[in-house]
Structure formats: structure tokens, C-alpha cells
Design an enzyme around this catalytic site. Sequence first.
Site, PDB file in Angstrom:
ATOM      1  N   ASP A  66       1.996   7.558  16.985  1.00  0.00           N
ATOM      2  CA  ASP A  66       1.211   6.404  17.454  1.00  0.00           C
ATOM      3  C   ASP A  66      -0.051   6.845  18.177  1.00  0.00           C
ATOM      4  OD1 ASP A  66       2.980   4.526  16.536  1.00  0.00           O
ATOM      5  OD2 ASP A  66       4.045   4.296  18.450  1.00  0.00           O
ATOM      6  N   GLU A  97     -11.979  -4.833 -32.086  1.00  0.00           N
ATOM      7  CA  GLU A  97     -11.953  -5.787 -30.969  1.00  0.00           C
ATOM      8  C   GLU A  97     -12.946  -6.932 -31.188  1.00  0.00           C
ATOM      9  OE1 GLU A  97     -12.193  -3.711 -27.184  1.00  0.00           O
ATOM     10  OE2 GLU A  97     -10.135  -2.978 -27.394  1.00  0.00           O
ATOM     11  N   GLN A 155     -13.940 -16.669  13.438  1.00  0.00           N
ATOM     12  CA  GLN A 155     -15.399 -16.740  13.516  1.00  0.00           C
ATOM     13  C   GLN A 155     -16.023 -15.346  13.560  1.00  0.00           C
ATOM     14  OE1 GLN A 155     -13.225 -18.063  15.641  1.00  0.00           O
ATOM     15  NE2 GLN A 155     -13.718 -17.606  17.789  1.00  0.00           N
ATOM     16  N   HIS A 201       7.375  -3.888  20.689  1.00  0.00           N
ATOM     17  CA  HIS A 201       6.077  -4.351  20.178  1.00  0.00           C
ATOM     18  C   HIS A 201       6.027  -5.863  20.031  1.00  0.00           C
ATOM     19  CE1 HIS A 201       3.385  -1.083  19.261  1.00  0.00           C
ATOM     20  NE2 HIS A 201       4.332  -0.375  18.704  1.00  0.00           N
ATOM     21  N   SER A 253       5.794  -4.407  13.172  1.00  0.00           N
ATOM     22  CA  SER A 253       6.108  -2.988  13.076  1.00  0.00           C
ATOM     23  C   SER A 253       7.590  -2.732  12.793  1.00  0.00           C
ATOM     24  CB  SER A 253       5.711  -2.320  14.392  1.00  0.00           C
ATOM     25  OG  SER A 253       5.587  -0.940  14.233  1.00  0.00           O
ATOM     26  N   TYR A 283     -12.117  -5.025  13.628  1.00  0.00           N
ATOM     27  CA  TYR A 283     -11.569  -6.078  14.478  1.00  0.00           C
ATOM     28  C   TYR A 283     -10.591  -5.468  15.475  1.00  0.00           C
ATOM     29  CZ  TYR A 283     -10.118 -10.567  16.138  1.00  0.00           C
ATOM     30  OH  TYR A 283      -9.912 -11.647  16.957  1.00  0.00           O
ATOM     31  N   ASN A 319      -4.467 -11.703  14.786  1.00  0.00           N
ATOM     32  CA  ASN A 319      -3.463 -12.764  14.726  1.00  0.00           C
ATOM     33  C   ASN A 319      -3.537 -13.512  13.390  1.00  0.00           C
ATOM     34  OD1 ASN A 319      -5.648 -14.484  14.863  1.00  0.00           O
ATOM     35  ND2 ASN A 319      -5.339 -15.020  17.020  1.00  0.00           N
ATOM     36  N   GLU A 364       7.930   1.468   7.354  1.00  0.00           N
ATOM     37  CA  GLU A 364       6.621   1.873   7.862  1.00  0.00           C
ATOM     38  C   GLU A 364       6.735   3.259   8.530  1.00  0.00           C
ATOM     39  OE1 GLU A 364       5.418  -0.433  11.196  1.00  0.00           O
ATOM     40  OE2 GLU A 364       3.306   0.165  11.075  1.00  0.00           O
ATOM     41  N   HIS A 365       7.702   3.392   9.443  1.00  0.00           N
ATOM     42  CA  HIS A 365       7.967   4.664  10.122  1.00  0.00           C
ATOM     43  C   HIS A 365       9.380   5.126   9.794  1.00  0.00           C
ATOM     44  CE1 HIS A 365       5.272   2.385  12.976  1.00  0.00           C
ATOM     45  NE2 HIS A 365       4.561   3.471  12.812  1.00  0.00           N
ATOM     46  N   HIS A 408     -21.254  -4.247 -29.030  1.00  0.00           N
ATOM     47  CA  HIS A 408     -20.728  -2.964 -28.571  1.00  0.00           C
ATOM     48  C   HIS A 408     -20.929  -1.917 -29.662  1.00  0.00           C
ATOM     49  CE1 HIS A 408     -18.941  -5.153 -25.258  1.00  0.00           C
ATOM     50  NE2 HIS A 408     -18.316  -4.086 -24.811  1.00  0.00           N
ATOM     51  N   GLN A 448       9.970   0.636  19.001  1.00  0.00           N
ATOM     52  CA  GLN A 448       9.477  -0.345  18.023  1.00  0.00           C
ATOM     53  C   GLN A 448       9.744  -1.755  18.511  1.00  0.00           C
ATOM     54  OE1 GLN A 448       7.603   0.215  15.278  1.00  0.00           O
ATOM     55  NE2 GLN A 448       7.721   2.290  16.108  1.00  0.00           N
TER      56      GLN A 448
END
Lengths: 430, 430
Positions: free
Chosen positions: A361, A415, A191, A262, A237, A130, A214, A327-328, A420, A259
Site C-alpha cells: 500500500d 470482402e 463537476q 477501509h 478493497s 482525481y 465516490n 485484488e491482494h 480497398h 482490509q
Amino acid sequence: MPWRLASTDEDFEDRFATLLGAKREQAADVDAAVRAIIDSVRAEGDAALLALTRRFDQLELTPATMRVTEAEIEAAYEATSPDTLEALNLAHRRIAAHHRRQLPADDRYTDAIGVELGSRWTAVESVGLYVPGGSASYPSSVLMNAVPAKVAGVERIAMVVPAMRGALNPLVLAAAKIAGVSEIYRIGGAQAVAALAYGTQTIAPVAKIVGPGNAFVAAAKRQVFGHVGIDMIAGPSEVLVIADGDNDPDWIAADLLAQAEHDTAAQSILITDDLAFADRVETAVERQLSTLSRAETAAASWRDHGAIIVVEALSDAAPLSDRIAPEHLELAVADPEALFATLRNAGAVFLGRHTPEVIGDYVGGSNHVLPTARSARFSSGLSVLDFVKRTSVLKLSAGQLRELGPAAIELARVEGLDAHGRSVAIRLNL
Amino acid sequence: MPWRLASTDEDFEDRFATLLGAKREQAADVDAAVRAIIDSVRAEGDAALLALTRRFDQLELTPATMRVTEAEIEAAYEATSPDTLEALNLAHRRIAAHHRRQLPADDRYTDAIGVELGSRWTAVESVGLYVPGGSASYPSSVLMNAVPAKVAGVERIAMVVPAMRGALNPLVLAAAKIAGVSEIYRIGGAQAVAALAYGTQTIAPVAKIVGPGNAFVAAAKRQVFGHVGIDMIAGPSEVLVIADGDNDPDWIAADLLAQAEHDTAAQSILITDDLAFADRVETAVERQLSTLSRAETAAASWRDHGAIIVVEALSDAAPLSDRIAPEHLELAVADPEALFATLRNAGAVFLGRHTPEVIGDYVGGSNHVLPTARSARFSSGLSVLDFVKRTSVLKLSAGQLRELGPAAIELARVEGLDAHGRSVAIRLNL
């Protein structure tokens, strides 16, 4: 004004915990709408996909025009400036080289009693990628998601990208060509995720779907998870910069703003052991802010979520960093390796004063799809491992079954699983 | 009667697709109830946990008695028969030995232009292990979930197990002691998952939650995912046996029933190239069924979801197997390695006539937590990799930044991210 904290403040622990717990994103509740969209694509295939694309993207398509043609891709590539192509190709080469080192090795071995065991890795057969439309349609993200899949050996990468009123970012098509994407469809939203997961008359289904999107896309990925695999659900981010007073405050300010630009929900945090330096960085941020084309976004992020934390010694930064699990993480200090050795939770770390996060990046080679929202405590950035799966292997001879069988029969007995036990016992004439 | 299909049937493709698509499990919609439980544990901590345990498990606890004591664990261990302990210890040794081979190696290297890159692996700090109560409270599952975490280096493993009216399976406690579990709490359901994810006054929160459970537990794991990590959501168990006519039909029948006895929603499938053998296996299943203590469960599973597929040649089995993507795959054929080499999607494979799948459930050494419901197309069984995470590393000198920086600036420019470009340019005096 960003948050200001000092580890010597009496209420430091409370305020730090509040900073950590602050929700930066309001999750829109689109679950019901997304469920209806997925159901309709599952039931009606192309017809639903085309109707939803007309409605959401104001774009009239047919099954024949959904797919971006080779000629369009070629034209987009040809229209890309030589400088941009060179940069994309450099990024591609470096990302591919780094990710090739992540390919896991099969492991077949024989243990002390002669039993054969092992792990065999194979690529996921097909992957959906995506790519968001509009201003967040980044060619670098195409490379970061597609290259690990290609390196893993995924045969088919089907990319989807919404084309609002028909508009596509030609650089995204150029990056897809460079990365070796197999198919591109000008569709998006929930979709498109449904089409990738369940297939339509025109689009064959895939086994796994990756890539950012999104709230609709994120909800759709959650809903199709299980039927297909998905990557992480990425949040806004973040960067944490740990810096001593010997840095140029303008360099650090620029990193914090990279950052912040963004997303208004992005977060930039500085931890330093130098109060005067902290003030200089804050001043530099204010000064640089005014010159940015995305000043409004960056200013909102810095004001609402930015933070400057002053500690007594840099070693005090490590436990705070592990709780943030950024994250960074930039370590702009004299001995970054020593500090790194004491740290544990971070998606990616950037060592030293000459390694701004932005290099990661684009052209460093490591992946820029990384765990956000403190999930570096338990997860990792995107890698080749996300596009392969492991089959475990076991092989016994009659003699080895005789040796291990009785223990299996005993455990099946306690068990309460008769069949088994019998499945082993019958082979041992027990 | 199980499904009977022959690849030469005119409607084979339709019926095989129907078999593949058949839903074996009705997911109960407990999302709203689970959300309320989680909210209440988050808001009230221990008090909510104790109230919910009283209500769901008919058990009166206090913060002090929630945790299973060392003395109780010791007593359970002492009460375990020597044969059972020996079997558990053998299983533990073999699982630990196999999983130690899965520990990923750090990778730090310098590329052709001198840039340092790498991947560093660290263990998740703390893990919650859910163990079901009642008849599905299996000591083998404790080992399979806890051992990979221990091998990975997880410092704290907090186990929860519901104790209906106070009853705990002593073998589960013994297995936890053998595996090195740190803490055990006699709580269960969505409330236990919430306690592990968010913490209470008595239970410290964990970073990741693993282990099987009922619909409430599965829904709770989905809902806390993101705040903490989770393992897969396991569906009902499955086996595919590919067998030629040279097998003892009773052995194969026993293997099919070993899956079927787990759950009425379990699935056992036989693919063979020998019609007469198929009939003999079907007869053997009927004969063995009557003698099982769990005959009713196994009979329902075999009747509703069992299948026998006759193909013209064993090589025809491979593409069918890859579409089924079975959790467990037995290759009871003369040359199992050759057949395995043509296959791709399976959680675990068992090679040859003397490797019944049950060995893998207990003492083979490989993990028995495996991808179900066709998810072996895109995911793997539980391993050490589920308990570690990777930090990527990047380190540039000033000279290397000068070399790579312009490409990063170019890509930032075409992506419209000013501050990204500046963060590099400012270091190059551009």
C-alpha cells in the site's frame, strides 16, 4: 460472524459460488444527476463549476481562487513533519524505481522479405488526477497515481481535490509536490471530472482521467469515457490470505483487519488447511477489533463479507483463489513461490510471512491501484502502460508491395471492398 | 463536396475546430432495450437466447444446433478457393509473427536492499469474439481479433456470429479455423454478448469480450463491462493522408476512397502543401467514385465528412495531425521518417508512397483494430497486451520488513488507518 466454509462440506460448491457472487456494493443510480452536471459544465464552463462547488462543497470560489497556489503547496509541505516527509520521499523513490522498469521499449524491425514494421510508444500528453476529499484523501494515492504518469513522460498532470468548506489535507498537497503534479484545483465531484474532460475557461482539458472517487465521480468517469480515457472503476478493497498453521494467528488477523477497516464493503478472506488455526485467527480478529479506531467499519466488513475457508491441502487453495481473483493475495506459507507458480488471477501477490499487504500500500514500490471485484481475471493494476499509447508502423517498398499486394487485393475482393483493392492495384498497374 | 480548408484562411482555427468536433455518428439510444435483453438471458439462459434469436435473426435453433459443427467449419474451409485460402494463410502468418513480438516479458528482480519485486504476465483464460453478420462479416476481422488472443495463450476463444435466416459467411468460418477459434455459435446481438458474459446452459461464460458490432452490441458490451473485460468501442473508420505534390493524385484518391467506402460515417482527410495537387486529388476522387460498387456509401462519406486541408509547409501538418489523432495515418512524402518523428497521436502509421493503408487492413502484420474518434490521444490498437494481465509481486525478509516497515507505519498513521499500521508493527514487535 464471518462466513465459514470447509471444502469437505456437502454444500461447499453452492456456498462458495454464493460468496463469489455476493454483491458487496449497492451502486447508487446517479446517472441522470451526473449527466445534468456534465452538461452544465460543458455549456457554461467556470460559471457552472463555481456554482456546483458552492452547492456541493459549500465553498465560494472565483476563477482566480480555484487553483491552489504555489505558496499554499509550499506551506503544506513545510508544515509536514520530517518523519512523514521522509516516509513520503521513501515511498516516492521506491514507486518511481519500480515503475521505471515498466517503460515499454519501441520495436522497429525488418522482416524476412524486407518489410519494416514496428510499435512506437509515446506518452499521453495530459492527465487529470482525481483525489477524494475528506477522510479518504490519501497522500499515498496521490503518489500511486501520479508517479506512473510522470515516469511515462506525461507533461501535464492536473489534480482536482474537493475542499469541503475550504478544507484540504495538507499531506495531499505535499505528496503532489513530491510527485511533480503540475496544477491543483480545489474542486471535486462530477463537476471536476467534467471540467477535466471538456475544459473550462480556467482549466485546460486533459486526454485521460485517473483516480478513485465516490459514486458521482465513478458515474462521471463512465460518461466521459470515449471523449477522454479513464482508468478502471475501482470497487471496495479485498484481500485473500492463504496461510498454513505455522503462522502467528495475530499477524494474519491484523492483515485481515487492515482490509476490513477501509470500508464496510471491503472483503477479507482466509484460506487455510488447518482448522484449529482458523479458529485461532477468528478469535484474534475479535480481540484486535475492539482496539481499532475504525472498529465499527472493520467489524461490519468482517461480519458481512469476511470469510474463513478450510481446505484439506494448501494445493486445494489455488483453484479457489483463481476463481476469487483477489485484488491482494498474501501467501503466508512455507514455500510461497511454489504456490504462486500454480496461481493465475490476482492483482498483486505478497510472498511469505514477512510481506504484509500493507507494505504494498505504501512503500514496496509496486502500485496499490489494483483490479477489484474479480476483474484480475482480465485486467491489471495501474502502471506506466496506462499513461502511454502505441502507434504501429508499416513501411513497404515498391517491390514489397508487389509481393504482398495480390493477397490484399484478393481479400478486399472477397470482402466486397472495391476501393480497398484499387488502392493497392493502382500502385501495381493492375 | 468535401470540406476545404487552408491554413492561411482567417477562419481556419474555427473551421478546423468545427471539423474536429463534428459528430459523425448518431448513437441510437438502445440502452433500455439492451438491459432487458441481458436480464432475460441472465434469468432464462438458453431459452431466452433461442427466443431472441428467433425474433431478431428469424432463425429457429435448439441448444444442440446453436453451435456450428466441425463438419460445417470443415465444409466452409474446403469450399474456399485456393487463392483466398492462400491470402488468408499469408495474413495469418504475418499477423501471428508481428504479434509474437508483443508478448511482454516477466520481470523479477531484487532491489538494492534485497527486496524482491516483479511483474508476472499471464493470459486471460477465455475470450468471447463477436463477429458481425451480413455484409460486415469480414474474415480479416476474425484473424485480427483471434490471433493476438491465441498468441497471448488464451485457452478458449468462443466466437459468436449472427446467422440471419441461417446464413453464415463461409469465409468467416474458414478464417476462424485458420486462427484456431475453439467454439463458434450462430447467435448475435446483445443476447450473444449476454450469453458470453454470464453463460447459459450451453455456452460457458468468458472473462473478456472483443470484436466490433452494431449499436446493440456496443451498448451490451458497455453494460457487461466490469463483470467481464471488453476491448474498445470502435467508431467509424478514419484515414488522414499527409501528401506532398509529388504523389500520383489517383493513388491518394484511391486511399481516401478506401476509407470512405466502409461507412457513410467514415472520414477521409487529406493534408497537403500543394494547392494544385489538392485540386487534382479532388477531381480524381470524383472520377473514381462513379466506378465503385459501394459508390453511394463512399460518396456520402466524402461529401459529409471528407476534408482537404492545404497548409503552407508539410511541417505545419504535424500539429494538425496530432489534434486529429487519426486511426490511420499515411505519410506519402519524400521523408516520411522525419515527419513521423515529429508526430505523436495516431493508431497506425503507413510510411512512404508504397504503403497504402489497405496493406495494414489485411497482410501487413500489424492489427487493423485501432483507436477511432480521436482516442489515439490516449489509447492503442488491439494487441497481445489486451489478452494478458499482470500480477505484481513483492517479497520481503524479516530484515527488509524491519527496514521499510517504519515508513509504512508512519504513512498508515497519518492516513488514520490503525489496522494497516498494526499489520506491520505486530511483525516487528512494535
